[in-house]
Structure formats: structure tokens, C-alpha cells
Design an enzyme around this catalytic site. Structure first.
Site, PDB file in Angstrom:
ATOM      1  N   LYS A 160       0.847  -1.201   0.000  1.00 32.62           N
ATOM      2  CA  LYS A 160       0.000   0.000   0.000  1.00 32.62           C
ATOM      3  C   LYS A 160       0.879   1.246   0.000  1.00 32.62           C
ATOM      4  O   LYS A 160       1.751   1.400   0.846  1.00 32.62           O
ATOM      5  CB  LYS A 160      -0.911   0.031   1.226  1.00 32.62           C
ATOM      6  CG  LYS A 160      -1.794   1.294   1.274  1.00 32.62           C
ATOM      7  CD  LYS A 160      -2.807   1.238   2.386  1.00 32.62           C
ATOM      8  CE  LYS A 160      -2.344   1.866   3.671  1.00 32.62           C
ATOM      9  NZ  LYS A 160      -2.290   3.334   3.679  1.00 32.62           N
TER      10      LYS A 160
ATOM     11  N   ASP B  21      -3.432   4.363  -1.999  1.00 31.36           N
ATOM     12  CA  ASP B  21      -4.386   4.854  -0.988  1.00 31.36           C
ATOM     13  C   ASP B  21      -4.348   6.383  -0.939  1.00 31.36           C
ATOM     14  O   ASP B  21      -3.732   6.965  -0.052  1.00 31.36           O
ATOM     15  CB  ASP B  21      -3.972   4.224   0.360  1.00 31.36           C
ATOM     16  CG  ASP B  21      -4.827   4.664   1.521  1.00 31.36           C
ATOM     17  OD1 ASP B  21      -5.959   5.109   1.302  1.00 31.36           O
ATOM     18  OD2 ASP B  21      -4.345   4.543   2.674  1.00 31.36           O
TER      19      ASP B  21
ATOM     20  N   LYS C 225      -7.303   8.297  -1.332  1.00 29.41           N
ATOM     21  CA  LYS C 225      -8.598   8.759  -0.775  1.00 29.41           C
ATOM     22  C   LYS C 225      -9.134  10.018  -1.461  1.00 29.41           C
ATOM     23  O   LYS C 225      -9.300  11.066  -0.835  1.00 29.41           O
ATOM     24  CB  LYS C 225      -8.469   9.014   0.720  1.00 29.41           C
ATOM     25  CG  LYS C 225      -8.054   7.805   1.547  1.00 29.41           C
ATOM     26  CD  LYS C 225      -8.105   8.111   3.031  1.00 29.41           C
ATOM     27  CE  LYS C 225      -7.702   6.943   3.890  1.00 29.41           C
ATOM     28  NZ  LYS C 225      -6.264   6.614   3.832  1.00 29.41           N
TER      29      LYS C 225
ATOM     30  N   ASP D  13     -13.497  15.021  -4.435  1.00 26.71           N
ATOM     31  CA  ASP D  13     -13.572  16.308  -5.135  1.00 26.71           C
ATOM     32  C   ASP D  13     -14.827  16.298  -5.997  1.00 26.71           C
ATOM     33  O   ASP D  13     -15.630  15.360  -5.898  1.00 26.71           O
ATOM     34  CB  ASP D  13     -12.291  16.507  -5.975  1.00 26.71           C
ATOM     35  CG  ASP D  13     -11.934  17.978  -6.139  1.00 26.71           C
ATOM     36  OD1 ASP D  13     -12.847  18.790  -6.426  1.00 26.71           O
ATOM     37  OD2 ASP D  13     -10.748  18.327  -5.991  1.00 26.71           O
TER      38      ASP D  13
ATOM     39  N   THR E 135     -11.646   5.521  10.591  1.00 25.95           N
ATOM     40  CA  THR E 135     -11.686   4.916  11.928  1.00 25.95           C
ATOM     41  C   THR E 135     -11.204   5.899  13.001  1.00 25.95           C
ATOM     42  O   THR E 135     -11.387   5.670  14.182  1.00 25.95           O
ATOM     43  CB  THR E 135     -10.832   3.621  11.981  1.00 25.95           C
ATOM     44  OG1 THR E 135      -9.617   3.863  11.272  1.00 25.95           O
ATOM     45  CG2 THR E 135     -11.547   2.472  11.340  1.00 25.95           C
TER      46      THR E 135
ATOM     47  N   ARG F 252       2.782  -0.793  10.824  1.00 26.68           N
ATOM     48  CA  ARG F 252       3.857  -0.846  11.813  1.00 26.68           C
ATOM     49  C   ARG F 252       4.190  -2.220  12.388  1.00 26.68           C
ATOM     50  O   ARG F 252       5.381  -2.484  12.624  1.00 26.68           O
ATOM     51  CB  ARG F 252       3.570   0.176  12.926  1.00 26.68           C
ATOM     52  CG  ARG F 252       3.779   1.598  12.429  1.00 26.68           C
ATOM     53  CD  ARG F 252       3.068   2.610  13.296  1.00 26.68           C
ATOM     54  NE  ARG F 252       1.626   2.504  13.157  1.00 26.68           N
ATOM     55  CZ  ARG F 252       0.748   3.238  13.835  1.00 26.68           C
ATOM     56  NH1 ARG F 252       1.180   4.119  14.704  1.00 26.68           N
ATOM     57  NH2 ARG F 252      -0.544   3.100  13.635  1.00 26.68           N
TER      58      ARG F 252
HETATM   59  O1  C5P Z   1       0.700   0.975  11.102  1.00 24.05           O
HETATM   60  P1  C5P Z   1      -0.713   0.521  10.957  1.00 24.05           P
HETATM   61  O2  C5P Z   1      -0.863  -0.982  10.874  1.00 24.05           O
HETATM   62  O3  C5P Z   1      -1.639   1.148  11.982  1.00 24.05           O
HETATM   63  O4  C5P Z   1      -1.138   1.088   9.501  1.00 24.05           O
HETATM   64  C1  C5P Z   1      -2.452   1.089   9.054  1.00 24.05           C
HETATM   65  C2  C5P Z   1      -2.515   1.762   7.715  1.00 24.05           C
HETATM   66  O5  C5P Z   1      -3.871   1.828   7.285  1.00 24.05           O
HETATM   67  C3  C5P Z   1      -2.014   3.192   7.699  1.00 24.05           C
HETATM   68  O6  C5P Z   1      -1.401   3.394   6.431  1.00 24.05           O
HETATM   69  C4  C5P Z   1      -3.270   4.036   7.818  1.00 24.05           C
HETATM   70  O7  C5P Z   1      -3.140   5.270   7.179  1.00 24.05           O
HETATM   71  C5  C5P Z   1      -4.286   3.165   7.081  1.00 24.05           C
HETATM   72  N1  C5P Z   1      -5.693   3.375   7.468  1.00 24.05           N
HETATM   73  C6  C5P Z   1      -6.165   3.198   8.773  1.00 24.05           C
HETATM   74  N2  C5P Z   1      -7.494   3.409   9.052  1.00 24.05           N
HETATM   75  C7  C5P Z   1      -8.340   3.773   8.078  1.00 24.05           C
HETATM   76  C8  C5P Z   1      -7.872   3.951   6.763  1.00 24.05           C
HETATM   77  C9  C5P Z   1      -6.524   3.742   6.491  1.00 24.05           C
HETATM   78  O8  C5P Z   1      -5.400   2.852   9.656  1.00 24.05           O
HETATM   79  N3  C5P Z   1      -9.615   3.938   8.357  1.00 24.05           N
END
Ligand code: C5P
Length: 232
Positions: free
Chosen positions: A32, A59, A61, A64, A119, A211
Site C-alpha cells: 500500500k 491509498d 482517498k 472532489d 476509523t 507498523r
Molecule cells: O501501522 P498501521 O498498521 O496502523 O497502519 C495502518 C494503515 O492503514 C495506515 O497506512 C493508515 O493510514 C491506514 N488506514 C487506517 N485506518 C483507516 C484507513 C486507512 O489505519 N480507516
């Protein structure tokens, strides 16, 4: 449709991202690319990662006016990404225009999924800042339904919501779910989290993991642990 683990490559630049991907000598994980990496490294990073044989979820998002989104989607489609997204709150018309823009002359196109409510948005904030009075759950399901009616392939949602989204929009409507953590790992800033095993049980189609893999001492082992829990 294949289930997969998508690694959120939230890096500040190309060098960091490529040296991370270099660690994967035996597999080609689905990657991603988010706003941070895309805006710092530009479209070339998409071509580079694609050239290495990875599938890409871009990603960005989009949100517009319909015409602008349509034309932008045509640009993203020509980058040959496998999946991209937009905000469902841009309306069904915007989503329909997006699909048109995304569709290549030969009829193929990347998957298009919608963000429902981020979220990070609480029900309280949704009420006070967005003046949306309905319960958050109901709003997420309504946005998912609108996305399905507009012809989109799925939504980004919490893994805890994917079962209900499938009930409302059908089994083939894709749920892409961030917020995945190992049972013995750090939660960080995520709130509604679950494990790869539980995400599989509830019915996520793709899990997005950042992460827990990127910050791990052994990213390849962490990735394999996700694959084992979610797919195998
Ligand atoms: O590091 P982590 O596992 O929390 O990464 C989650 C990824 O998913 C990040 O790139 C974050 O921007 C993305 N994301 C999220 N919640 C959302 C949409 C995207 O955590 N609702």
C-alpha cells in the site's frame, strides 16, 4: 477472489521504502502506497514498485467534484495500480464518475473501494463537526450500500465491521481492513484492532498491516506471521 495481506509502506521517501522491500527476497507482498510516500516520491515510485513485481493499493482517498475525480482516476489507472480508493461521502455521483475514469479503453480497471467513515472519527465528532445524527455503525453501513449501488468493489472498514458489511452488501463486496495487530504486540494509535486470525474469522478480504511489519526487527518474519494467521 484471493485474500491477501497488504503492507502499508508508510515511509517518508523512496530510499527507505526500497531498502525495506529489498528484505523480501522470496515473496512479493501486496504493497500500500499512501499519501506520504506518493507526495514525496511522486508517481515514479508506483512504477518502480510495480516493476519489482508487487501488486499496489494506491491509498490516496480522492474527494472532489465528480469531473475532477473522474479525470484523476484515469491518471491513476494508467499507472497500472491494482486497487485505489476515494471517500464515499463524495456522493454516489462522484463514485460513478470515478469508475468511468478508472475504466481503461480495453474495459479493464483497478479495484475501486470507498472509505466510509475514517476509523479516527468518533461518533461524537461526527455529530458535532459533520452534523450527522445517526449512529456511526448505521452511517458506515449506509455509505457501504451507496458504494455498492454506485458499482464499486468494496470498502475500507474496521475488521470488526467486515461481517456486517458482507451481510448488507453481499459476500463478494470486498472489505479492506486496517487496524490489525498481533495479540502480543503494541496497539499504537489504533483503537478498534484485531488479530490476523480474528480478521480471517470475521471475513476480511484484505488486511492492511503497517507498523507491526515495518517497525519489526524482522519484517519478513512478521509478514509471514500475518500470512499464516490470515490466509493459511
Ligand atoms: O501501522 P498501521 O498498521 O496502523 O497502519 C495502518 C494503515 O492503514 C495506515 O497506512 C493508515 O493510514 C491506514 N488506514 C487506517 N485506518 C483507516 C484507513 C486507512 O489505519 N480507516
Amino acid at each position: 477472489m484471493g485474500k491477501d495481506v497488504i503492507i502499508a509502506c508508510d515511509f517518508a521517501g523512496e530510499e527507505e521504502c526500497m531498502s525495506f522491500l529489498d528484505k523480501f527476497t522470496e515473496e512479493k507482498p501486496y504493497v500500500k502506497i499512501g499519501m506520504e510516500l506518493f507526495y514525496s516520491a511522486g508517481p515514479e515510485i508506483v512504477r518502480e514498485i510495480k516493476k519489482r513485481g508487487h501488486k499496489i493499493f494506491l491509498d490516496l482517498k480522492l474527494h472532489d467534484i465528480p469531473n475532477t475525480v473522474k479525470k484523476t482516476m484515469a491518471v491513476l489507472s494508467s499507472l497500472d495500480v491494482d486497487m485505489c480508493n476515494l471517500h464515499a461521502s463524495g456522493t454516489k455521483t462522484m463514485m460513478e464518475f470515478a469508475l468511468e475514469g478508472l475504466t481503461r479503453p480495453d474495459g479493464t480497471r483497478p479495484l475501486l473501494i470507498a472509505v466510509t467513515q475514517l476509523t479516527s472519527t468518533s461518533e461524537e465528532r461526527m455529530k458535532s463537526d459533520l452534523l450527522i445524527e445517526k449512529p456511526l455503525d448505521e452511517v458506515v453501513m449506509h455509505y457501504a450500500k451507496c458504494a455498492a449501488e454506485a458499482g464499486l468493489d468494496g470498502v475500507v472498514c474496521s475488521p470488526l465491521e467486515s461481517g456486517k458489511v458482507h451481510e448488507v452488501c453481499g459476500k463478494n463486496f470486498i472489505t479492506v481492513t486496517p487496524g490489525v495487530r498481533f495479540a502480543d504486540g503494541d496497539v499504537g494509535d489504533q483503537v478498534r484492532v484485531t488479530t490476523p486470525e480474528k480478521a480471517k474469522e470475521i471475513g476480511s478480504d484484505y488486511i492492511v498491516v503497517g507498523r507491526p511489519i515495518t517497525q519489526s526487527e524482522d519484517p519478513v518474519a512478521a509478514y509471514r506471521r500475518c500470512v499464516k494467521g490470515f490466509i493459511n
